[in-house]
Enzyme design. Sequence first.
Site, PDB file in Angstrom:
ATOM      1  CD  GLU A 302       9.617  21.424 -21.405  1.00 20.88           C
ATOM      2  OE1 GLU A 302       8.906  20.619 -21.043  1.00 20.88           O
ATOM      3  OE2 GLU A 302       9.634  22.011 -22.528  1.00 20.88           O
TER       4      GLU A 302
HETATM    5  C1  TNX Z   1       5.620  21.326 -22.408  1.00 18.36           C
HETATM    6  S1  TNX Z   1       4.642  23.841 -22.010  1.00 18.36           S
HETATM    7  C2  TNX Z   1       6.197  22.480 -23.239  1.00 18.36           C
HETATM    8  C3  TNX Z   1       6.256  22.232 -24.569  1.00 18.36           C
HETATM    9  C4  TNX Z   1       5.644  21.097 -25.154  1.00 18.36           C
HETATM   10  C5  TNX Z   1       4.366  20.779 -24.299  1.00 18.36           C
HETATM   11  C6  TNX Z   1       3.690  19.631 -24.910  1.00 18.36           C
HETATM   12  C7  TNX Z   1       6.282  24.400 -21.997  1.00 18.36           C
HETATM   13  C8  TNX Z   1       6.461  25.716 -21.311  1.00 18.36           C
HETATM   14  N1  TNX Z   1       6.933  23.531 -22.593  1.00 18.36           N
HETATM   15  O1  TNX Z   1       7.750  22.346 -24.884  1.00 18.36           O
HETATM   16  O2  TNX Z   1       5.238  21.158 -26.460  1.00 18.36           O
HETATM   17  O3  TNX Z   1       4.733  20.587 -22.796  1.00 18.36           O
HETATM   18  O4  TNX Z   1       2.368  19.627 -24.094  1.00 18.36           O
END
Ligand code: TNX
Length: 492
Positions: A302
């Site tokens: 992300e």
């Molecule tokens: C996605 S899973 C994210 C996290 C968040 C989560 C909440 C991932 C690699 N990144 O930063 O906490 O969703 O469900």
Amino acid sequence: MPAPATSLRLVPAPRSVRVGDGAPFVVSAGTTVTVGVSPAEVSLGVLAAEVLSRATGATVEVRYRDVAEPTQPGDVALRLAEGLGAEEYRVEVDPDRVEVSAGSPEGLVRGLATLQQLLRREDGAFVAPPVVVEDAPAHGWRGLSVDVARHFFGPDELRVVVDLMAAYKLNVLHLHLSDDQGWRLDLPSRPALAARSGGTAVDGDPGGFFTTEEYEALVAYAAARGVRVVPEIDVPGHVNAALHAYGELTPEGEPTEAYTGIDVGFSKLAADLPATEPFLRDVFGDVAAVTPGEYVHIGGDEVLTMGHEEYARLVAMASDAVRSAGKQVVGWQEIATTPLEPGTVVQYWDTRMDPAPFVAAARAGARLLMSPGSKAYLDMKYDADTPLGLEWAGHIELRDAYDWEPTALVPGLPEGSVIGVEATVWTETLRSLDDLMTMLLPRLAAVAEVAWTRPEQRDWEDFRARVAAHGPRWDAQGLAWYPSPQVDWHVG
Ligand code: TNX
């Protein structure tokens, strides 16, 4: 279908169970754990005695013995045997003795977990039915990822998590140690990380961090239970806690403000800043130094405000730092869009994203870890009424967490590329151990069976009948859990 296992209520379902027709083994004042004298066996003997004493209230002693010495009536004998694979084990319960054998200490711990589940109260005594269980896992990596960054969970809470993992034969505790909201591991080369960013958490809640000593003690506690810790330092995004501690990591040269919201994707390292690469080397070097296991996780998820070329450079820098510290790289799915060394472990999570780069990485030699958001994200709500949790990947009831096959989830994966399964629990909305357990239980037991038991031996109706008996055990251990309406808990 494993009918005998149904009546024994074992989770995860073992490969083979033969129930005998003799009398059960009764745990009594004469019950003694016997084990060899190697350091790993000594520590296992103590663990076994503790497990049996805790389960039964009897004081079970340990006797150290020569390998050749035959077992005696009343013994619970742990044996390291030749010819059994990693984590493969055998438990044989006779009316007058129990033998747990395995090829490795980890295998013995798995056998012990089975023995613990076999114990039940009968006429005021604790007994195990006469049985032979022969078992081995489908997947070598059976993990749980815990986000200790959004809200901090400390050594005592994580020991409870490790005990629970061991009870369901999980073997990797992945700790998400840094994010925008906080930094949770003190590192000697960069003391301001914990000192300045250890105290913050989501919503201004209390933070916290592990000292090196506390962290090493947790790693050792987990290792004794056959659980290895994989630490994650999330880069090049999710880094506000680092930018708040070290202004040299920002283009302005000034530290950012602390962040206590729950947005993602806004913070980033900068590949061209001279401070960035030394930071990555120091941090991953220090993390590798407190990691006896082979893997360090670099995050990589992300990063929503960075060009792809810069992202790929930063992933390469972090990966080099990990490899030059002697460890293997694990990263979230997004790193599959960058050139990877063969053998890199790529963790699938976002079921909304195009899986093509992930499949291509597997074909080029990456190893895959399956954490699909819509099945294994145990911070998702069970249904619309669940007070805790998030919903971006949908609702996950118990059956959703159970009914899936990791090797078949993403089409086109090469045979053998999936090395395992990992559940995750993110803690934006979870503040206490009870909150955490309410989201984990009963779903962690379901994901554990997906990871351990071969698909041809998995069956939802059978699982529902077995897991029903586990609710009272969680109650007895003081663990909070969600009484899913999909299970007849009172029947168990
Ligand atoms: C996605 S899973 C994210 C996290 C968040 C989560 C909440 C991932 C690699 N990144 O930063 O906490 O969703 O469900």
